[in-house]
Motif scaffolding. Structure first.
Motif, PDB file in Angstrom:
ATOM      1  N   ALA A 296     -24.361 -12.301-179.084  1.00 57.74           N
ATOM      2  CA  ALA A 296     -23.785 -11.417-180.087  1.00 57.74           C
ATOM      3  C   ALA A 296     -22.293 -12.195-180.506  1.00 57.74           C
ATOM      4  O   ALA A 296     -22.032 -12.282-181.588  1.00 57.74           O
ATOM      5  N   LYS A 297     -21.718 -12.954-179.675  1.00 55.38           N
ATOM      6  CA  LYS A 297     -20.565 -13.993-179.862  1.00 55.38           C
ATOM      7  C   LYS A 297     -20.971 -15.151-180.498  1.00 55.38           C
ATOM      8  O   LYS A 297     -20.003 -16.274-180.755  1.00 55.38           O
ATOM      9  N   GLU A 298     -22.187 -15.749-180.543  1.00 60.03           N
ATOM     10  CA  GLU A 298     -22.685 -16.753-180.911  1.00 60.03           C
ATOM     11  C   GLU A 298     -22.291 -17.943-180.230  1.00 60.03           C
ATOM     12  O   GLU A 298     -21.739 -19.060-180.710  1.00 60.03           O
ATOM     13  N   ASN A 299     -22.018 -17.781-178.898  1.00 57.66           N
ATOM     14  CA  ASN A 299     -21.338 -18.727-178.015  1.00 57.66           C
ATOM     15  C   ASN A 299     -22.600 -19.614-177.157  1.00 57.66           C
ATOM     16  O   ASN A 299     -22.864 -19.184-176.126  1.00 57.66           O
ATOM     17  N   ALA A 300     -22.871 -20.613-177.912  1.00 61.86           N
ATOM     18  CA  ALA A 300     -24.208 -21.317-177.232  1.00 61.86           C
ATOM     19  C   ALA A 300     -23.638 -22.072-175.987  1.00 61.86           C
ATOM     20  O   ALA A 300     -24.650 -22.105-174.959  1.00 61.86           O
ATOM     21  N   SER A 301     -22.477 -22.500-175.854  1.00 65.15           N
ATOM     22  CA  SER A 301     -22.133 -23.123-174.860  1.00 65.15           C
ATOM     23  C   SER A 301     -22.254 -22.366-173.537  1.00 65.15           C
ATOM     24  O   SER A 301     -22.765 -22.781-172.357  1.00 65.15           O
ATOM     25  N   LEU A 302     -21.829 -21.050-173.864  1.00 65.78           N
ATOM     26  CA  LEU A 302     -21.619 -20.108-172.413  1.00 65.78           C
ATOM     27  C   LEU A 302     -23.021 -19.592-172.160  1.00 65.78           C
ATOM     28  O   LEU A 302     -23.400 -19.582-170.959  1.00 65.78           O
ATOM     29  N   GLY A 303     -23.831 -19.320-173.492  1.00 60.11           N
ATOM     30  CA  GLY A 303     -25.146 -19.077-173.052  1.00 60.11           C
ATOM     31  C   GLY A 303     -25.980 -20.243-172.313  1.00 60.11           C
ATOM     32  O   GLY A 303     -26.902 -19.577-171.432  1.00 60.11           O
ATOM     33  N   LEU A 304     -25.837 -21.300-172.594  1.00 55.52           N
ATOM     34  CA  LEU A 304     -26.552 -22.119-171.924  1.00 55.52           C
ATOM     35  C   LEU A 304     -26.310 -22.319-170.269  1.00 55.52           C
ATOM     36  O   LEU A 304     -26.968 -22.738-169.651  1.00 55.52           O
ATOM     37  N   GLN A 305     -24.989 -22.058-170.140  1.00 49.53           N
ATOM     38  CA  GLN A 305     -24.632 -22.269-168.802  1.00 49.53           C
ATOM     39  C   GLN A 305     -25.227 -21.015-167.999  1.00 49.53           C
ATOM     40  O   GLN A 305     -25.601 -21.247-166.700  1.00 49.53           O
ATOM     41  N   ILE A 306     -25.147 -19.626-168.626  1.00 51.51           N
ATOM     42  CA  ILE A 306     -25.732 -18.843-167.975  1.00 51.51           C
ATOM     43  C   ILE A 306     -27.335 -18.855-167.767  1.00 51.51           C
ATOM     44  O   ILE A 306     -27.896 -18.388-166.748  1.00 51.51           O
ATOM     45  N   PHE A 307     -27.864 -19.626-168.652  1.00 50.76           N
ATOM     46  CA  PHE A 307     -29.438 -19.689-168.667  1.00 50.76           C
ATOM     47  C   PHE A 307     -29.517 -20.626-167.424  1.00 50.76           C
ATOM     48  O   PHE A 307     -30.526 -20.585-166.631  1.00 50.76           O
ATOM     49  N   GLY A 308     -28.657 -21.668-167.258  1.00 48.33           N
ATOM     50  CA  GLY A 308     -28.822 -22.609-165.988  1.00 48.33           C
ATOM     51  C   GLY A 308     -28.621 -21.723-164.700  1.00 48.33           C
ATOM     52  O   GLY A 308     -29.282 -22.035-163.670  1.00 48.33           O
ATOM     53  N   LEU A 309     -27.619 -20.832-164.980  1.00 47.39           N
ATOM     54  CA  LEU A 309     -27.498 -19.965-163.665  1.00 47.39           C
ATOM     55  C   LEU A 309     -28.863 -19.237-163.338  1.00 47.39           C
ATOM     56  O   LEU A 309     -29.125 -19.075-162.258  1.00 47.39           O
ATOM     57  N   ALA A 310     -29.508 -18.596-164.294  1.00 51.32           N
ATOM     58  CA  ALA A 310     -30.459 -17.759-164.103  1.00 51.32           C
ATOM     59  C   ALA A 310     -31.688 -18.592-163.634  1.00 51.32           C
ATOM     60  O   ALA A 310     -32.300 -18.298-162.878  1.00 51.32           O
ATOM     61  N   TYR A 311     -31.827 -19.795-164.153  1.00 54.83           N
ATOM     62  CA  TYR A 311     -32.805 -20.893-163.661  1.00 54.83           C
ATOM     63  C   TYR A 311     -32.479 -20.949-162.030  1.00 54.83           C
ATOM     64  O   TYR A 311     -33.377 -21.001-161.090  1.00 54.83           O
ATOM     65  N   CYS A 312     -31.279 -21.273-161.644  1.00 56.41           N
ATOM     66  CA  CYS A 312     -30.954 -21.550-160.240  1.00 56.41           C
ATOM     67  C   CYS A 312     -31.246 -20.305-159.303  1.00 56.41           C
ATOM     68  O   CYS A 312     -31.603 -20.463-158.119  1.00 56.41           O
ATOM     69  N   HIS A 313     -31.078 -19.273-159.826  1.00 55.66           N
ATOM     70  CA  HIS A 313     -31.411 -17.697-159.334  1.00 55.66           C
ATOM     71  C   HIS A 313     -32.754 -17.549-159.327  1.00 55.66           C
ATOM     72  O   HIS A 313     -33.198 -16.443-158.736  1.00 55.66           O
ATOM     73  N   GLY A 314     -33.727 -18.175-159.981  1.00 53.67           N
ATOM     74  CA  GLY A 314     -35.011 -17.918-159.973  1.00 53.67           C
ATOM     75  C   GLY A 314     -35.509 -16.990-160.970  1.00 53.67           C
ATOM     76  O   GLY A 314     -36.591 -16.130-160.848  1.00 53.67           O
ATOM     77  N   TYR A 315     -34.698 -16.751-162.057  1.00 53.73           N
ATOM     78  CA  TYR A 315     -35.073 -15.585-163.041  1.00 53.73           C
ATOM     79  C   TYR A 315     -35.479 -16.104-164.178  1.00 53.73           C
ATOM     80  O   TYR A 315     -35.457 -15.358-165.207  1.00 53.73           O
ATOM     81  N   SER A 316     -35.636 -17.360-164.595  1.00 51.75           N
ATOM     82  CA  SER A 316     -35.820 -17.928-165.908  1.00 51.75           C
ATOM     83  C   SER A 316     -37.403 -17.679-166.281  1.00 51.75           C
ATOM     84  O   SER A 316     -37.432 -17.451-167.464  1.00 51.75           O
ATOM     85  N   GLU A 317     -38.140 -17.176-165.465  1.00 57.12           N
ATOM     86  CA  GLU A 317     -39.552 -16.501-165.813  1.00 57.12           C
ATOM     87  C   GLU A 317     -39.535 -14.918-166.027  1.00 57.12           C
ATOM     88  O   GLU A 317     -40.582 -14.620-166.571  1.00 57.12           O
ATOM     89  N   ASN A 318     -38.259 -14.350-165.346  1.00 54.55           N
ATOM     90  CA  ASN A 318     -38.214 -12.859-165.543  1.00 54.55           C
ATOM     91  C   ASN A 318     -38.393 -12.439-166.996  1.00 54.55           C
ATOM     92  O   ASN A 318     -37.498 -13.141-167.837  1.00 54.55           O
ATOM     93  N   VAL A 319     -39.103 -11.607-167.377  1.00 54.83           N
ATOM     94  CA  VAL A 319     -39.572 -11.245-168.662  1.00 54.83           C
ATOM     95  C   VAL A 319     -37.900 -10.515-169.383  1.00 54.83           C
ATOM     96  O   VAL A 319     -37.905 -11.000-170.617  1.00 54.83           O
ATOM     97  N   LEU A 320     -37.329  -9.930-168.590  1.00 56.14           N
ATOM     98  CA  LEU A 320     -36.214  -9.510-169.062  1.00 56.14           C
ATOM     99  C   LEU A 320     -35.032 -10.430-169.502  1.00 56.14           C
ATOM    100  O   LEU A 320     -34.572 -10.494-170.618  1.00 56.14           O
ATOM    101  N   VAL A 321     -35.108 -11.350-168.551  1.00 54.61           N
ATOM    102  CA  VAL A 321     -34.313 -12.571-168.827  1.00 54.61           C
ATOM    103  C   VAL A 321     -34.695 -13.389-170.024  1.00 54.61           C
ATOM    104  O   VAL A 321     -33.991 -14.163-170.865  1.00 54.61           O
ATOM    105  N   ALA A 322     -35.848 -13.696-169.909  1.00 52.01           N
ATOM    106  CA  ALA A 322     -36.529 -14.658-171.102  1.00 52.01           C
ATOM    107  C   ALA A 322     -36.447 -14.201-172.400  1.00 52.01           C
ATOM    108  O   ALA A 322     -36.132 -14.759-173.228  1.00 52.01           O
ATOM    109  N   ASN A 323     -36.397 -12.709-172.528  1.00 55.48           N
ATOM    110  CA  ASN A 323     -36.202 -12.053-173.840  1.00 55.48           C
ATOM    111  C   ASN A 323     -34.863 -12.396-174.230  1.00 55.48           C
ATOM    112  O   ASN A 323     -34.753 -12.566-175.423  1.00 55.48           O
ATOM    113  N   ALA A 324     -33.935 -12.145-173.284  1.00 60.72           N
ATOM    114  CA  ALA A 324     -32.516 -12.402-173.671  1.00 60.72           C
ATOM    115  C   ALA A 324     -32.251 -13.788-174.049  1.00 60.72           C
ATOM    116  O   ALA A 324     -31.403 -14.163-174.919  1.00 60.72           O
TER     117      ALA A 324
END
Length: 735
Positions: A296-324
């Protein structure tokens, strides 16, 4: 002791054939989720009783093996056992995930009545929940009425049934009738307040929670925090949150979601950091909310950091996270990355496909959207109404009617044309192609449209320049006496009047604005001032502005009036109004200075315009100039012959130059006879928009004005060779 150890001991002691002991082992395996082991024990039992069968039916339903549970229930009945209330309740729970669950549930209701347990609280609660899960609230109420001795669990089941079907007021009435409440009661009751918007009743429930000492219960406090956030009472919500003794992940998610709803990224990040410091780990909901806020804020830098955190916690393949993630990457302009991520996913649901199609729709990539839509159908995924809306949003050009018709045919085949979300998207797409009759036919087939749908449709026609059609649609809208225009529809219609200079219709809409009491709404007032000004009625615009400006602290309204004065060459009035803004302590915006510098440009007041531009950059305002601000400054300088200074502005501004700003310089070059800079400007325009007829014509005129007739002819020949045709201008008057 683990069930496997117990099983080993029983085998060692030779007691595995004892029915009583085997039943306990069945129950132990079922409760720990080891359904396969339970089935092994069940198959080896020489003698089974009602408890054995009930334990297996219950374990299957609890473990998500609904078909197995129902099959075992049928086998139990065929074996001559009459089901008790526990077996029936488990079987009813299993019907929730079955394709023909309602039919099976009705059959089980018949069995319950036949064996005489229909009035039992345990079986009755399961019956009413079964009906509620299938949207049959009246049948659920009937099952509830049949229960002879209603306990607290039965009342809570009825409450949950009401809430799950959006029957908030019925749930609230049920709460009032209850003599005793527990934490489940309060959770459902507060959810009922969220449905009805009855925040006062919610506060009373909060008082009951405190009085009955349920504050230590985290689930009750979580739902109270959610209620206060949705009521807009952030301070109260945070006060309740701070009183939660054992904050869990849901507690933090509720607060993060509450701030994210208002796109308050600072508070969200603060809460997210506090959550990590408290030792509470984010789950898929936390990460999904964070990613969608970044989108919503078009903040790609923060978004990619959150994605990295999701990957570290093992949620990158979770469908709810993947959709987001797909949503975030698409909205942040990383469409290729979104497509790559989508292609590498091992599991996708309908939302995943919709997000990717919507991403293509954001950039009007209709061919890619259609390719993905076809792939989705080939993979056996059934499109829903959001799929069609996403695909149709990609059609922004009028040269793709075939693809559009294919989507329309698919909608007709699926039989969902009458759904307003789909029909509204179809009508918007028809507006792209100018198919007014087709749009009217869809509206007729849809039946009665709600106010939001009308607003979207009228806005779509305005967006594509169908101003007269907007007026016709508005007349059609008003033809139904039940329809009352809101401020957004009125503003849209006034914008159409402004675009087409329809003064008479503007006055007609103005009278309607007064009658409906929308005169003081800033959105309508601004549109009204703009419409009168563009229709040539500056006196009427000034009068409309005066009617609302005294009680309005809205900078947009003042900007609209400033623009009106600037376009009508009333420089003194514009500067005077700017002083009024300062006295009213209204914070100017970039649009304020666009209007002021534009007024100076019309009068050739170069120094005054430059002072105003510098004032915008000063510490007093600290405004970052937009494209429009730089464009008006370049136009101001070019008109008065400061061509090299205008060129320097284009070259040093932090934004990449665009065609219209070079066009302003080119027009100035033609006026002041600077062929060298004029050719440079024309070359820049043609490198960006090779099909620009204006650039070729202006270049030819620059050469002609300088007496270079052979070069002027060359420019015209080049235009013909590139198959660029001059669009003929035209004027219109209202008679």
């Amino acid at each position: 002791m683990p069930p496997s150890h117990l099983h080993a001991q029983l085998l060692k002691l030779g007691m595995s054939g004892d029915t009583f002991t085997a039943n306990h082992l069945l129950i132990a395996y079922s409760r720990t989720g080891l359904l396969k082991n339970a089935l092994g024990v069940f198959d080896e039992m020489p003698h089974r009783n009602l408890v054995s069968w009930t334990a297996m039916v219950s374990g299957s339903a609890r473990g998500g093996a609904s078909q197995l549970g129902l099959g075992l229930f049928v086998s139990m009945v065929r074996s001559g056992f009459l089901p008790n209330e526990f077996a029936l309740a488990s079987a009813l729970r299993a019907t929730a995930s079955c394709h023909d669950g309602l039919r099976l549930g009705l059959s089980l209701h018949g069995v319950a009545v036949k064996v005489g347990v229909g009035g039992d609280p345990f079986a009755g609660s399961s019956l009413l929940l079964m009906y509620a899960n299938h949207g049959r609230v009246a049948d659920a109420e009937g099952a509830f009425a049949e229960v002879r001795r209603r306990d607290l669990a039965c009342w809570n089941a009825m409450l949950e049934g009401y809430v799950s079907n959006g029957c908030g007021h019925e749930a609230m009435r049920a709460v009032v009738l209850m003599r005793r409440c527990d934490m489940f009661t309060y959770v459902s009751a507060v959810k009922a307040c969220l449905i009805t918007g009855e925040s006062d009743f919610g506060r009373q429930l909060h008082g009951c929670v405190i009085h009955n000492m349920f504050e230590p219960d985290t689930s009750v406090m979580n739902v109270l925090v959610d209620m206060y956030f949705r009521a807009g009472l952030k301070d109260v919500a945070m006060a309740v949150f701070r009183r939660i003794l054992r904050k869990d992940t849901i507690s933090w998610n509720t607060v993060i979601s509450g701030f994210a709803h208002d796109e308050d990224d600072r508070e969200v990040l603060g809460c997210f950091a506090d959550m990590s410091r408290s030792g509470c780990k984010p789950n898929e909901v936390t990460l999904s909310v964070m990613l969608r806020l970044c989108a919503a804020k078009e903040n790609a830098s923060l978004g990619l950091q959150i994605f990295g955190l999701a990957y570290c916690h093992g949620y990158s393949e979770n469908v709810l996270v993947a959709n987001a993630v797909i949503n975030m990457l698409s909205r942040c302009g990383l469409l290729n990355s979104a497509d790559g991520f989508f292609c590498n996913l091992r599991f996708r649901n309908i939302v995943t496909w919709n997000e990717m199609i919507a991403g293509y729709g954001l950039y009007s990539y209709s061919e890619d959207a259609m390719r993905l839509f076809r792939s989705m159908v080939c993979f056996g995924e059934r499109p829903d109404e959001f799929t069609y809306s996403a695909v149709l949003s990609a059609f922004q050009e009028a040269h793709e009617p075939r693809n559009h018709e294919q989507v329309h045919a698919s909608i007709l085949k699926q039989g969902i044309t009458s759904r307003q979300f789909v029909s509204t998207s179809l009508i918007k797409a028809k507006a792209v192609f100018g198919s007014v009759q087709s749009a009217l036919k869809i509206m007729e087939d849809t039946g009665k449209m709600d106010l939001v749908s009308w607003g979207v449709v009228i806005s779509a026609f305005l967006k594509h320049g169908l101003n007269n059609e907007v007026m016709s649609l508005f007349d059609l809208f008003r033809g139904d006496s039940m329809n009352r225009a809101d401020e957004f529809i009125l503003a849209t219609v006034l914008n159409a009047c402004a675009n087409a200079a329809l003064l008479r219709q503007c006055r007609r809409v103005h009278s309607l604005v007064i009658r409906t009491g929308h005169s003081n709404h800033f959105c309508v007032a601004s549109a009204l001032v703009d419409a009168y000004a563009k229709c040539g009625g500056i006196a009427s615009a000034k009068s409309a502005f005066a009617d609302v400006s005294s009680g309005s602290g809205d900078a947009i309204l003042y900007n609209t009036m400033l623009t009106a004065y600037a376009n009508h060459g009333l420089i003194n009035e514009a500067l005077s109004l700017y002083e009024d803004m300062a006295r009213a302590q209204l914070v100017p915006t970039p649009a304020t200075f666009v209007a002021l510098v534009s007024a100076c440009s019309n009068f050739g007041l170069v120094e005054q315009g430059k002072i105003l531009f510098s004032l915008m950059l000063s510490e007093e305002h600290g405004i970052h100039p937009t494209r429009a601000n730089y464009a008006t400054l370049v136009d101001l300088l070019a008109r008065k012959g400061f061509l090299h200074e205008a060129k320097d502005i284009i070259e040093v501004m932090p934004l990449h130059p665009w065609p219209s700003v070079w066009r302003s310089l080119m027009n100035g070059c033609r006026i002041h006879g600077n062929m060298e800079l004029g050719v440079l400007a024309a070359e820049q325009i043609l490198s960006m928009t090779p099909s620009s007829d204006g650039a070729y014509v202006s270049l030819s005129n620059v050469f002609a004005d300088d007496g270079e007739w052979h070069l002027a002819e060359e420019a015209r020949k080049m235009m013909a060779e590139n198959q660029v045709r001059k669009v003929h201008a035209y004027s219109r008057i209202e008679v």
